[in-house]
Write a protein that holds these residues in place. Sequence first.
Motif, PDB file in Angstrom:
ATOM      1  N   PRO A  28     -12.736  55.663  29.183  1.00 11.66           N
ATOM      2  CA  PRO A  28     -11.017  55.740  30.561  1.00 11.66           C
ATOM      3  C   PRO A  28     -11.355  55.436  32.033  1.00 11.66           C
ATOM      4  N   LEU A  29     -11.352  55.446  32.419  1.00  6.66           N
ATOM      5  CA  LEU A  29     -11.596  55.530  34.130  1.00  6.66           C
ATOM      6  C   LEU A  29     -12.663  56.189  34.724  1.00  6.66           C
ATOM      7  N   LEU A  30     -11.922  57.616  33.876  1.00  2.40           N
ATOM      8  CA  LEU A  30     -13.021  58.701  34.131  1.00  2.40           C
ATOM      9  C   LEU A  30     -14.445  59.095  33.686  1.00  2.40           C
ATOM     10  N   ALA A  31     -14.172  58.883  32.929  1.00  6.17           N
ATOM     11  CA  ALA A  31     -15.359  58.518  31.709  1.00  6.17           C
ATOM     12  C   ALA A  31     -17.004  57.931  32.235  1.00  6.17           C
ATOM     13  N   TRP A  32     -16.875  56.849  33.329  1.00  5.50           N
ATOM     14  CA  TRP A  32     -17.433  55.990  34.603  1.00  5.50           C
ATOM     15  C   TRP A  32     -18.064  56.751  34.931  1.00  5.50           C
ATOM     16  N   THR A  33     -17.163  57.288  35.879  1.00  2.81           N
ATOM     17  CA  THR A  33     -17.696  58.057  37.260  1.00  2.81           C
ATOM     18  C   THR A  33     -18.522  59.590  36.774  1.00  2.81           C
ATOM     19  N   VAL A  34     -18.323  60.071  35.700  1.00  2.00           N
ATOM     20  CA  VAL A  34     -18.293  61.421  34.781  1.00  2.00           C
ATOM     21  C   VAL A  34     -20.352  61.171  33.990  1.00  2.00           C
ATOM     22  N   GLU A  35     -20.545  59.582  33.906  1.00  2.00           N
ATOM     23  CA  GLU A  35     -21.419  60.066  32.816  1.00  2.00           C
ATOM     24  C   GLU A  35     -22.137  59.434  33.952  1.00  2.00           C
ATOM     25  N   GLN A  36     -21.813  58.283  34.766  1.00  2.00           N
ATOM     26  CA  GLN A  36     -23.327  58.346  36.138  1.00  2.00           C
ATOM     27  C   GLN A  36     -23.087  59.631  36.509  1.00  2.00           C
ATOM     28  N   ALA A  37     -22.872  60.583  37.343  1.00  2.00           N
ATOM     29  CA  ALA A  37     -23.214  62.355  37.475  1.00  2.00           C
ATOM     30  C   ALA A  37     -23.898  62.217  36.786  1.00  2.00           C
ATOM     31  N   LEU A  38     -23.454  62.377  35.530  1.00  2.00           N
ATOM     32  CA  LEU A  38     -24.645  63.031  34.188  1.00  2.00           C
ATOM     33  C   LEU A  38     -25.963  62.488  34.839  1.00  2.00           C
ATOM     34  N   ALA A  39     -25.851  61.464  34.693  1.00  2.00           N
ATOM     35  CA  ALA A  39     -27.234  60.208  34.809  1.00  2.00           C
ATOM     36  C   ALA A  39     -28.232  61.133  35.637  1.00  2.00           C
ATOM     37  N   ALA A  40     -27.274  61.091  36.723  1.00  2.00           N
ATOM     38  CA  ALA A  40     -28.478  61.192  38.101  1.00  2.00           C
ATOM     39  C   ALA A  40     -29.317  62.020  38.605  1.00  2.00           C
ATOM     40  N   ARG A  41     -30.941  61.977  38.889  1.00  2.00           N
ATOM     41  CA  ARG A  41     -31.685  62.459  38.788  1.00  2.00           C
ATOM     42  C   ARG A  41     -32.090  62.862  40.298  1.00  2.00           C
ATOM     43  N   PRO A  42     -32.576  63.627  40.318  1.00  2.00           N
ATOM     44  CA  PRO A  42     -32.179  65.470  40.021  1.00  2.00           C
ATOM     45  C   PRO A  42     -31.154  65.380  39.194  1.00  2.00           C
ATOM     46  N   GLN A  43     -31.502  66.202  38.338  1.00  2.00           N
ATOM     47  CA  GLN A  43     -29.495  66.691  37.724  1.00  2.00           C
ATOM     48  C   GLN A  43     -28.499  67.313  38.594  1.00  2.00           C
ATOM     49  N   MET A  44     -27.771  67.662  38.566  1.00  2.00           N
ATOM     50  CA  MET A  44     -26.616  67.924  39.413  1.00  2.00           C
ATOM     51  C   MET A  44     -25.356  69.132  38.774  1.00  2.00           C
ATOM     52  N   ASP A  45     -25.440  70.003  39.197  1.00  2.00           N
ATOM     53  CA  ASP A  45     -24.145  71.009  38.232  1.00  2.00           C
ATOM     54  C   ASP A  45     -22.596  70.403  38.697  1.00  2.00           C
ATOM     55  N   VAL A  46     -22.389  69.565  37.489  1.00  2.00           N
ATOM     56  CA  VAL A  46     -21.281  68.276  37.047  1.00  2.00           C
ATOM     57  C   VAL A  46     -19.979  69.139  37.351  1.00  2.00           C
ATOM     58  N   VAL A  47     -18.857  68.671  37.457  1.00  2.00           N
ATOM     59  CA  VAL A  47     -18.115  69.792  37.387  1.00  2.00           C
ATOM     60  C   VAL A  47     -16.361  68.600  37.755  1.00  2.00           C
ATOM     61  N   VAL A  48     -15.469  68.940  36.773  1.00  2.00           N
ATOM     62  CA  VAL A  48     -13.914  67.917  36.573  1.00  2.00           C
ATOM     63  C   VAL A  48     -13.037  69.015  37.348  1.00  2.00           C
ATOM     64  N   SER A  49     -12.426  68.637  38.062  1.00  2.00           N
ATOM     65  CA  SER A  49     -11.942  69.631  39.164  1.00  2.00           C
ATOM     66  C   SER A  49     -10.208  69.023  38.970  1.00  2.00           C
ATOM     67  N   THR A  50      -8.944  69.756  37.976  1.00  2.00           N
ATOM     68  CA  THR A  50      -8.263  69.175  37.491  1.00  2.00           C
ATOM     69  C   THR A  50      -7.117  69.976  37.275  1.00  2.00           C
ATOM     70  N   GLU A  51      -6.028  70.080  36.698  1.00  2.00           N
ATOM     71  CA  GLU A  51      -4.781  70.432  36.629  1.00  2.00           C
ATOM     72  C   GLU A  51      -4.136  70.242  35.383  1.00  2.00           C
ATOM     73  N   ASP A  52      -4.309  68.574  34.378  1.00  2.00           N
ATOM     74  CA  ASP A  52      -3.970  68.265  34.205  1.00  2.00           C
ATOM     75  C   ASP A  52      -4.934  68.683  32.372  1.00  2.00           C
ATOM     76  N   ALA A  53      -4.597  69.532  31.064  1.00  2.00           N
ATOM     77  CA  ALA A  53      -4.969  69.629  29.939  1.00  2.00           C
ATOM     78  C   ALA A  53      -5.707  68.131  29.253  1.00  2.00           C
ATOM     79  N   GLU A  54      -5.073  66.535  29.663  1.00  2.00           N
ATOM     80  CA  GLU A  54      -5.503  65.727  28.623  1.00  2.00           C
ATOM     81  C   GLU A  54      -6.588  65.769  29.310  1.00  2.00           C
ATOM     82  N   ILE A  55      -6.851  66.059  30.577  1.00  2.00           N
ATOM     83  CA  ILE A  55      -7.689  64.979  31.634  1.00  2.00           C
ATOM     84  C   ILE A  55      -9.043  66.044  31.435  1.00  2.00           C
ATOM     85  N   ALA A  56      -9.030  67.663  30.882  1.00  2.00           N
ATOM     86  CA  ALA A  56      -9.954  68.279  31.345  1.00  2.00           C
ATOM     87  C   ALA A  56     -10.148  68.173  29.332  1.00  2.00           C
TER      88      ALA A  56
END
Length: 233
Positions: A28-56
């Motif tokens: 999924p398109l959003l997966a690329w950005t999420v995975e890049q954010a999670l791999a960042a060093r130093p680690q960040m507090d990563v959240v997705v802001s959405t109103e959509d249940a499937e995306i969540a």
Amino acid sequence: MRTLCVIPVRGGSKGVPRKNLREVAGRPLLAWTVEQALAARPQMDVVVSTEDAEIAAVARDLGVGIVDRPAELARDTTPTEPVVRHALALAREHRAAPDAVMLLQATSPLRLPGTIDRALAQFVESGVDSLVGVVEQPPFIWTDGQPPVATYDVAARPRRQDLAPWQRRYRETGSLYLTRPWVYDELDNRLGGRIGLFVMDEVEGVDADTEIDLLVADRALSHLTSTASGDPA
């Protein structure tokens, strides 16, 4: 530095319906950005802001926190800044207040390994209040007036490699912003105070707003992935 990384992912995209869930280079398109954010060093507090249940649900499976976005912050006309401020307020309420807020757009999935790390390092080392991701553009820019006006001397056309720093032109990618929380609090803007340019690679400038953009992103990500894994390009 504690960094809150906010990835706004709305379900009601109009140009390409459900584009944030569209498969791009095998995920999924959003997966690329999420995975890049999670791999960042130093680690960040990563959240997705959405109103959509499937995306969540997809985001949870990827291992990030979810900010349940109110409907009034998910309209076609809603700016990004209130969405980030909403996530920032919840972070302050439920965990330690961040020292910086990184905004990553899921529609800009092309970020090279180490790009986010480099942005975090530049932000700390430069001491700026906000950092904006840009890619360099050819200097031969015109404005359409009467008559048209060039931003360079047409009588002495410069070579790109000979440009002075002040002659270089950059395009905001929309991919990455890094901001002190006070800028959102006081200016309601992702950019303010001392602003720095974070120069990204040309390939990282893709913004997937159309079907053609998605095709370009798919091919570029497929190529980068196969190159990184050692497979033939």
